[in-house]
Design a protein around this motif. Structure first.
Motif, PDB file in Angstrom:
ATOM      1  N   LYS A 100      -5.324   0.372  -9.481  1.00  0.00           N
ATOM      2  CA  LYS A 100      -4.468   0.031 -10.615  1.00  0.00           C
ATOM      3  C   LYS A 100      -4.722   1.116 -11.659  1.00  0.00           C
ATOM      4  O   LYS A 100      -5.804   1.216 -12.204  1.00  0.00           O
ATOM      5  N   VAL A 101      -3.709   1.930 -11.903  1.00  0.00           N
ATOM      6  CA  VAL A 101      -3.838   3.021 -12.868  1.00  0.00           C
ATOM      7  C   VAL A 101      -3.277   2.546 -14.198  1.00  0.00           C
ATOM      8  O   VAL A 101      -2.125   2.112 -14.275  1.00  0.00           O
ATOM      9  N   LEU A 103      -2.175   4.050 -17.445  1.00  0.00           N
ATOM     10  CA  LEU A 103      -1.790   5.291 -18.100  1.00  0.00           C
ATOM     11  C   LEU A 103      -1.945   5.079 -19.597  1.00  0.00           C
ATOM     12  O   LEU A 103      -1.488   4.060 -20.125  1.00  0.00           O
ATOM     13  N   LEU A 118       4.471   9.634 -14.956  1.00  0.00           N
ATOM     14  CA  LEU A 118       4.674   8.885 -13.716  1.00  0.00           C
ATOM     15  C   LEU A 118       4.928   9.846 -12.553  1.00  0.00           C
ATOM     16  O   LEU A 118       4.357   9.685 -11.464  1.00  0.00           O
ATOM     17  N   LEU A 121       1.618  11.508 -11.641  1.00  0.00           N
ATOM     18  CA  LEU A 121       0.737  10.572 -10.930  1.00  0.00           C
ATOM     19  C   LEU A 121       1.167  10.393  -9.476  1.00  0.00           C
ATOM     20  O   LEU A 121       0.333  10.401  -8.566  1.00  0.00           O
ATOM     21  N   PRO A 127      -0.696   4.832  -6.327  1.00  0.00           N
ATOM     22  CA  PRO A 127      -1.441   3.714  -6.903  1.00  0.00           C
ATOM     23  C   PRO A 127      -0.862   2.366  -6.470  1.00  0.00           C
ATOM     24  O   PRO A 127       0.331   2.272  -6.139  1.00  0.00           O
ATOM     25  N   ILE A 130       0.931   0.798 -11.672  1.00  0.00           N
ATOM     26  CA  ILE A 130       0.752   1.651 -12.849  1.00  0.00           C
ATOM     27  C   ILE A 130       1.116   0.816 -14.064  1.00  0.00           C
ATOM     28  O   ILE A 130       2.193   0.225 -14.121  1.00  0.00           O
TER      29      ILE A 130
END
Length: 180
Positions: A100-101, A103, A118, A121, A127, A130
């Protein structure tokens, strides 16, 4: 440009980041499989501060990475007409696949910076989810993007500018509104 108001001082920023840290922990039911990724420049410092607060609350460190979105911007040709873009590079030590990113950025405005982040990433990995954490949401979206965690909503006019100053870069903590 003239300063119109100081909307967050050092103490208000600290409180907002503590609240965001609690919300991140609550939404993710802890911090397992989470990584904070700050968008250069000020997003990195906010991500580091969030990581410190999360560690104080949970007693466990959360990984922090840095994301440089320079080459992903849709206004790159406009901003760098007569010069090469200054690319500082991303630094994400932990594998973001199936993580789980979260940002992290200082101000959410049109959504274009987040869109570029995005894209950056997704080029790094895939991921599990996000999420977006911002210190300030000022409105005026041009893209369908919203933050999951917001320190403060500050409605502004298009002629106003929000300036986030952080000790790590600017030697003081505050958020100001400037007017043209």
């Amino acid at each position: 440009m003239s300063q119109k108001a100081i909307v967050l001082d050092e103490q208000a920023i600290r409180r907002a980041l503590t609240r965001i840290a609690h919300e991140i922990i609550e939404k993710n039911k802890g911090i397992e499989d989470c990584i904070l990724v700050g968008i250069r420049t000020r997003g990195i410092y906010i991500a580091n501060r969030l990581a410190e607060r999360i560690e104080q609350i949970e007693g466990t460190k959360v990984s922090v990475g840095e994301l440089d979105i320079t080459l992903y911007r849709d206004d790159l040709t406009v901003k760098t007409e007569n010069q090469e873009p200054l690319v500082k590079g991303s630094d994400i030590q932990k594998d973001i696949n199936n993580q789980k990113v979260i940002l992290v950025d200082d101000v959410l405005y049109t959504g274009r910076t987040v869109r570029a982040a995005l894209d950056a990433l997704i080029d790094i990995g895939r991921p599990a989810a996000i999420q977006l954490a911002v210190l300030v949401d000022r409105g005026h979206r041009e893209l369908p993007i919203r933050a999951d965690f917001v320190g403060k909503n500050i409605p502004t006019s298009s002629s106003e500018r929000i300036v986030v100053e952080l000790k790590e870069v600017d030697e003081m903590d505050r958020v100001c509104i400037y007017e043209n």
